[in-house]
Write an enzyme that holds these catalytic residues in place. Sequence first.
Site, PDB file in Angstrom:
ATOM      1  N   ASP A   9       1.070  -1.255  -0.007  1.00  0.00           N
ATOM      2  CA  ASP A   9      -0.125   0.109   0.143  1.00  0.00           C
ATOM      3  C   ASP A   9       0.996   1.227  -0.095  1.00  0.00           C
ATOM      4  OD1 ASP A   9      -2.194   1.818   0.604  1.00  0.00           O
ATOM      5  OD2 ASP A   9      -1.525   1.920   2.613  1.00  0.00           O
ATOM      6  N   ASP A  11      -0.200   5.190   0.947  1.00  0.00           N
ATOM      7  CA  ASP A  11      -0.582   6.215   1.842  1.00  0.00           C
ATOM      8  C   ASP A  11      -0.545   5.533   3.462  1.00  0.00           C
ATOM      9  OD1 ASP A  11      -1.051   8.529   0.504  1.00  0.00           O
ATOM     10  OD2 ASP A  11      -2.538   7.324  -0.288  1.00  0.00           O
TER      11      ASP A  11
HETATM   12  C1  XBP Z   1      -5.375   6.215   1.162  1.00  0.00           C
HETATM   13  C2  XBP Z   1      -6.502   7.048   0.685  1.00  0.00           C
HETATM   14  C3  XBP Z   1      -6.370   8.165  -0.007  1.00  0.00           C
HETATM   15  C4  XBP Z   1      -5.491   9.397   0.286  1.00  0.00           C
HETATM   16  C5  XBP Z   1      -5.908  10.495  -0.343  1.00  0.00           C
HETATM   17  O1  XBP Z   1      -5.824   4.896   1.166  1.00  0.00           O
HETATM   18  O2  XBP Z   1      -7.614   6.727   1.188  1.00  0.00           O
HETATM   19  O3  XBP Z   1      -7.525   8.617  -0.437  1.00  0.00           O
HETATM   20  O4  XBP Z   1      -6.092   9.650   1.603  1.00  0.00           O
HETATM   21  O5  XBP Z   1      -5.441  10.525  -1.591  1.00  0.00           O
HETATM   22  P1  XBP Z   1      -4.954   3.561   1.151  1.00  0.00           P
HETATM   23  P2  XBP Z   1      -6.420  10.955  -2.951  1.00  0.00           P
HETATM   24  O6  XBP Z   1      -3.650   3.946   1.798  1.00  0.00           O
HETATM   25  O7  XBP Z   1      -5.724   2.581   1.706  1.00  0.00           O
HETATM   26  O8  XBP Z   1      -4.447   3.416  -0.142  1.00  0.00           O
HETATM   27  O9  XBP Z   1      -7.277  12.189  -2.570  1.00  0.00           O
HETATM   28  O10 XBP Z   1      -5.537  11.098  -3.993  1.00  0.00           O
HETATM   29  O11 XBP Z   1      -7.529   9.991  -3.036  1.00  0.00           O
HETATM   30 MG    MG Z   2      -3.093   3.094   3.598  1.00  0.00          MG
END
Ligand code: XBP
Ligand code: MG
Length: 266
Positions: A9, A11
Amino acid sequence: MTLKAIIFDVDGTLAETEEAHRTAFNEEFAAWGLPWEWDKALYKELLKVTGGRERIRHYITEHNPPRGQEMLDKVAELHKAKSERYMRKIREGNVPLRPGVARLIEEAKAAGLKVGVATTTSTPNVEVLIRSTLGKPASEVFDAMACGEEVAAKKPAPDLFALALQKLGVAHNEAVAIEDSRNGLLSALRAGMPVIITPSAYTADENFTDALAVVSHLGEPDTPYQHIAGFGFSAQMITPALLARWSEGWGGRPLMKEPPAGINVH
Ligand code: XBP
Ligand code: MG
């Protein structure tokens, strides 16, 4: 199973990016003259909705903020501007990779494993993060990337991990997922994959039942991880050899009865 790939993953897992996302949302709201402010407590709740566009829409419909209705048809435009702002922040270089991430990627490659990404965020955001932290294009680091804009259903649906497996050309029981959130855990489990969790600032108190292991981070030689649950009680770093051992015998138990349309789950 023979371990053939690791799928990360982005973020919260590769890096603690959510504060950059949160402040980018807030600054963009202010730039549009919107009296909206997502403090940390609210953002933690809103993070349960994955995807920035989906998150803004959820905020408007569930929290009914001033000027919400008028913004409903401008969500895509607002989110695009937020993403530009987010990338500018990441380019400033203040968001490092989490401990052990670069090490594990290198060790995986040296061991002949493929390395991929399955993320709700969009491709350019991943490109900028990797360029800012590792100084090279994401395509030189990852064998395949599955990003939010490529699927109809984001996490906790299995589509992103299923797509990453498909692009890497490995079966669900030949790969391990590294995640930081419950939504990510469910997404990978539903794609039939075993999961290692490194909780992040916003996800530390989530329910990680069914993860193979929960550890504070991936660990460095001079910075061992703290063991939280599951495998890894006596280890200090997540290595390809450990992942191979822990995932041995993982038959995969997809919770989904049918693979998502257009996705070939092995
Ligand atoms: C991460 C997210 C993303 C970020 C924002 O989830 O939910 O939406 O918070 O990014 P994960 P965007 O780590 O489970 O993939 O604004 O580009 O969507
Ligand atoms: Mg994440």
